[in-house]
Motif scaffolding. Sequence first.
Motif, short mmCIF file in Angstrom:
data_model
loop_
_atom_site.label_atom_id
_atom_site.label_comp_id
_atom_site.label_asym_id
_atom_site.label_seq_id
_atom_site.Cartn_x
_atom_site.Cartn_y
_atom_site.Cartn_z
N ALA A 117 0.65 -1.25 0.03
CA ALA A 117 0.10 -0.13 -0.14
C ALA A 117 0.94 1.15 -0.07
O ALA A 117 0.52 2.27 -0.65
N GLU A 118 2.06 1.34 0.85
CA GLU A 118 2.66 2.50 0.54
C GLU A 118 3.43 2.70 -0.69
O GLU A 118 3.51 3.94 -0.87
N THR A 119 3.79 1.85 -1.28
CA THR A 119 4.34 1.84 -2.52
C THR A 119 3.29 2.58 -3.50
O THR A 119 3.49 3.48 -4.46
N ALA A 120 2.23 2.05 -3.33
CA ALA A 120 1.01 2.56 -4.45
C ALA A 120 0.60 3.69 -4.08
O ALA A 120 0.39 4.60 -4.97
N ARG A 121 0.79 4.18 -2.70
CA ARG A 121 0.49 5.77 -2.30
C ARG A 121 1.62 6.67 -3.00
O ARG A 121 1.38 7.65 -3.48
N LYS A 122 2.63 6.21 -2.98
CA LYS A 122 3.63 7.14 -3.43
C LYS A 122 4.03 6.98 -4.86
O LYS A 122 4.09 8.20 -5.55
N THR A 123 3.35 6.00 -5.50
CA THR A 123 3.12 6.14 -7.16
C THR A 123 1.92 7.11 -7.52
O THR A 123 2.31 7.83 -8.62
N ARG A 124 0.91 6.82 -6.54
CA ARG A 124 -0.32 7.59 -6.73
C ARG A 124 -0.03 9.24 -6.78
O ARG A 124 -0.37 10.01 -7.53
N ASN A 125 0.71 9.52 -5.89
CA ASN A 125 1.35 10.99 -5.60
C ASN A 125 2.28 11.33 -6.64
O ASN A 125 2.14 12.46 -6.96
N ASN A 126 2.99 10.45 -7.23
CA ASN A 126 4.02 10.88 -8.23
C ASN A 126 3.04 11.17 -9.40
O ASN A 126 3.33 12.11 -10.41
N PHE A 127 1.77 10.38 -9.56
CA PHE A 127 0.94 10.42 -10.72
C PHE A 127 0.45 11.83 -10.67
O PHE A 127 0.47 12.62 -11.70
N TYR A 128 -0.13 12.26 -9.46
CA TYR A 128 -0.80 13.57 -9.43
C TYR A 128 0.29 14.75 -9.92
O TYR A 128 0.09 15.70 -10.49
N THR A 129 1.57 14.74 -9.45
CA THR A 129 2.61 15.62 -9.72
C THR A 129 2.81 15.70 -11.12
O THR A 129 2.97 16.89 -11.75
N ASP A 130 2.89 14.40 -11.80
CA ASP A 130 3.08 14.32 -13.43
C ASP A 130 2.14 14.85 -14.05
O ASP A 130 2.13 15.70 -15.10
N LEU A 131 0.85 14.48 -13.59
CA LEU A 131 -0.48 15.25 -14.44
C LEU A 131 -0.50 16.77 -14.33
O LEU A 131 -0.84 17.24 -15.11
N ASN A 132 -0.33 17.21 -13.13
CA ASN A 132 -0.04 18.53 -13.01
C ASN A 132 0.87 19.19 -13.94
O ASN A 132 0.68 20.15 -14.66
N VAL A 133 2.22 18.84 -14.20
CA VAL A 133 3.17 19.02 -14.98
C VAL A 133 2.53 19.09 -16.26
O VAL A 133 2.81 19.98 -17.18
N LEU A 134 1.95 17.95 -16.71
CA LEU A 134 1.56 18.09 -18.17
C LEU A 134 0.16 18.85 -18.49
O LEU A 134 -0.02 19.42 -19.42
N ALA A 135 -0.69 18.79 -17.48
CA ALA A 135 -1.78 20.02 -17.47
C ALA A 135 -1.49 21.30 -17.72
O ALA A 135 -2.09 21.94 -18.52
N THR A 136 -0.67 21.85 -16.87
CA THR A 136 0.14 22.94 -17.34
C THR A 136 0.81 23.01 -18.79
O THR A 136 0.66 24.15 -19.37
N TYR A 137 1.62 22.03 -18.96
CA TYR A 137 2.17 22.20 -20.07
C TYR A 137 1.33 22.34 -21.38
O TYR A 137 1.48 23.09 -22.46
N ALA A 138 0.09 21.53 -21.25
CA ALA A 138 -1.07 21.63 -22.42
C ALA A 138 -1.63 23.11 -22.18
O ALA A 138 -1.82 23.50 -23.29
N ALA A 139 -1.95 23.41 -21.07
CA ALA A 139 -2.68 24.81 -20.90
C ALA A 139 -1.79 25.73 -21.63
O ALA A 139 -2.31 26.61 -22.36
#
Length: 227
Positions: A117-139
Amino acid sequence: MSVKIGFSTFFFSNITVRDAIDRIAGIGVDAIELMYDLPHLDQFDQRLFSRIEELTGQGIRFSLHGPLFEVNLGSLFTDFRRFSLERFRAAIDAAAQMGCRTVVIHPGYSLLAERAAETARKTRNNFYTDLNVLATYAADRKITLGLENIHMPYFFFHDVGEFLAIKERVPSLGMTLDVGHAFVTKCQRGERDPEGAILKDIENAGIENLVHVHLHNNDGAKDDHLL
């Protein structure tokens, strides 16, 4: 809201992407989704861009589906995570060059959700970070990302009802509603009225957040793409 009905080049893997868009345009649809991945990936060249410009001038609207294969936003493997971001940035750049205003993006995932579960939590948080990066890049390129719900439960956007929680972390994000995926998910969860549950989720998420729809059918057991 102006709704355009179209088809995806994803289903034309045995011909070139240029032939695919000409075939789709020939049946009279007013929108085409371009799949930015194999086997068409190396065919996104100036010749294709010129043809898309011609068809856009004839009233056809284009969107782009980001990479599917061998990507995972938020991966705990640094090189894999970096590679995934590079591929999605390239997709957004191609979309901007072709005049697409929507890019469909798949969520990251973790196969360890139940075992680590802890590994999955870290991956999910990384996902939110990467998604924000891409959303800004797209905008910055006047493009909206539409996050697609995926019916496999190890993906970080599995059920349509999860969208608002993700959007809280990525405010500029839009949703790509995959109707077939949503139906499988509701059936997996034992919903007595899966269609009604999907509609309720859409209402809660807000129709204004819906930027793209994948419309297809199945029997609720697997992603058959019957329609």
